[in-house]
Design a protein around this motif. Structure first.
Motif, short mmCIF file in Angstrom:
data_model
loop_
_atom_site.label_atom_id
_atom_site.label_comp_id
_atom_site.label_asym_id
_atom_site.label_seq_id
_atom_site.Cartn_x
_atom_site.Cartn_y
_atom_site.Cartn_z
N GLU A 7 0.85 -1.18 0.00
CA GLU A 7 0.00 0.00 0.00
C GLU A 7 0.90 1.24 0.00
O GLU A 7 1.61 1.49 0.97
CB GLU A 7 -0.85 -0.05 1.28
N ASN A 8 0.91 1.94 -1.10
CA ASN A 8 1.68 3.20 -1.24
C ASN A 8 3.12 3.07 -0.76
O ASN A 8 3.60 3.93 -0.02
CB ASN A 8 1.02 4.32 -0.44
N THR A 10 6.93 3.36 -0.66
CA THR A 10 8.06 4.11 -1.21
C THR A 10 9.30 3.72 -0.41
O THR A 10 9.20 3.53 0.81
CB THR A 10 7.82 5.63 -1.05
N SER A 22 14.99 7.55 -4.62
CA SER A 22 13.72 6.82 -4.44
C SER A 22 13.78 5.58 -5.31
O SER A 22 13.53 5.65 -6.51
CB SER A 22 12.54 7.68 -4.89
N LYS A 25 8.64 3.86 -5.76
CA LYS A 25 7.79 5.03 -5.46
C LYS A 25 6.33 4.64 -5.50
O LYS A 25 5.83 4.18 -6.51
CB LYS A 25 8.02 6.09 -6.55
N ASP A 26 5.68 4.81 -4.36
CA ASP A 26 4.23 4.70 -4.33
C ASP A 26 3.69 3.43 -4.98
O ASP A 26 2.82 3.47 -5.85
CB ASP A 26 3.64 5.91 -5.09
N ASN A 28 1.54 0.21 -5.31
CA ASN A 28 0.31 -0.41 -4.85
C ASN A 28 0.13 -1.69 -5.65
O ASN A 28 0.04 -1.65 -6.87
CB ASN A 28 -0.90 0.49 -5.10
N LYS A 62 7.84 5.05 3.27
CA LYS A 62 6.42 5.39 3.41
C LYS A 62 5.61 4.18 2.97
O LYS A 62 6.07 3.41 2.12
CB LYS A 62 6.05 6.56 2.48
N GLY A 63 4.42 4.02 3.51
CA GLY A 63 3.52 2.96 3.06
C GLY A 63 3.58 1.72 3.94
O GLY A 63 4.33 1.68 4.91
N GLN A 222 8.56 2.35 -10.47
CA GLN A 222 7.12 2.15 -10.37
C GLN A 222 6.67 0.90 -11.10
O GLN A 222 7.40 0.37 -11.94
CB GLN A 222 6.39 3.38 -10.90
#
Ligand SMILES: Nc1ncnc2c1ncn2[C@@H]1O[C@H](COP(=O)(O)OP(=O)(O)O)[C@@H](O)[C@H]1O
Ligand SMILES: [Mg+2]
Length: 286
Positions: A7-8, A10, A22, A25-26, A28, A62-63, A222
């Motif tokens: 979930e999201n 990063t 990074s 990144k993000d 999902n 994050k996430g 991604q």
């Protein structure tokens, strides 16, 4: 319920420094139990970073990462159990062999799980069977094995933990065609015997076409696509645009289609190509 859910997510290396990268990144993504997912993408696209999040070797900047519905960082003490559930085999795992004998090396993981001696022995022998290492090799030093045998012994060490999710980072890298074939077969044997979910990072599209059920395409940190093998290879031109080759047979069929043959966009095995081409030839199409 999906067995893996990100979930999201990063991940930054060197977060808060001028050298911050990074790497993913993000992200999902949800992966269903029992899939065999081929993970493809350029060098540096974030594949290795992504998979190291699945067993908590890396934690997200994050996430959140969920395995069987549980946030793996909810309770940090639990992370050891996550490592047993999600077996991760690094690139060139043979460099991590270190015990006196092959047996002890394969037994290393199960020992950490506090299993009984009998159970450990059983696990080692079973894993040796999965990877096709004969019993007499088990008492040898890992350093006396051939390159291919070392690779198989290292993978057996992960399989001996019987992870529900087996993740392999480029397991066929640097092997000759026979070595590659034998690694793919042992992955299939493991999956069939245990029902595990398997994630396989690879550069080799023919490998993916042969054994995967789904493909996850990473591009620039991604997820570009996550779909069935057929649906992903149907975007062959898009894949080529980002520098990924599709299987040769897919390219051949695409060219034939451009020249007017009524062929499906997403053929990726020679058998499928034969099945599609033979009726056309019989009808006398040239
Ligand atoms: N330990 C690290 N420290 C800093 N940057 C890293 C580290 N590992 C990977 N990276 C960077 O993160 C990005 C993704 O790398 P990686 O996950 O190894 O991709 P892949 O496995 O697809 O080749 C790349 O830009 C790489 O240089
Ligand atoms: Mg990598």
């Amino acid at each position: 319920m999906s067995i893996i859910r990100l979930e999201n997510v990063t991940h930054n290396y060197g977060d808060g420094t001028p050298l911050c990268v990074s790497a993913i990144k993000d992200i999902n993504i949800e992966i269903e139990s029992g899939e065999l997912v081929g993970i493809i993408g350029h060098t540096g696209s974030g594949k290795s970073t992504l998979i190291q999040h699945l067993n908590g070797l890396l934690s997200p900047t994050k996430g959140r990462v969920f395995i069987e519905g549980e946030d793996i960082w909810q309770n940090k003490k639990n992370i050891k159990n996550v490592r047993f559930k999600v077996g991760l085999c690094f690139q060139y795992p043979e460099y991590q062999l270190f015990e006196e004998t092959v047996f002890k090396d394969i037994a290393f993981g199960p020992k950490n799980m506090n299993l009984s001696e009998d159970e450990i022995k059983l696990r080692v022998l079973e894993a040796a069977d999965f990877v096709g290492l004969s019993r007499d090799l088990l008492e040898k030093s890992p350093f006396d094995l051939s390159g291919g045998e070392k690779r198989r012994a290292a993978i057996a060490g992960v399989m001996a933990m019987k992870p529900k999710i087996l993740v392999l980072d480029e397991p066929t890298a640097g092997l000759d065609p026979r070595g590659k074939e034998s690694i793919l077969n042992m992955i299939l044997r493991y999956k069939k015997a245990t029902g595990a979910t398997v994630l396989l990072v690879t550069h080799n599209m023919e490998d993916v076409a042969r054994i995967a059920t789904k493909i996850l395409v990473m591009n620039r940190a991604q997820v570009l696509m996550y779909d069935t093998v057929k649906n992903v290879f149907a975007h062959s031109e898009e894949l080529e645009k980002i520098g990924l080759a599709v299987p040769q047979i897919t390219r051949i069929c695409r060219e034939l289609k451009k020249r007017g043959l009524a062929l499906d966009e997403s053929i990726y095995t020679v058998d499928e190509a034969c099945a599609a081409l033979l009726p056309l030839l019989q009808k006398g199409v040239r």
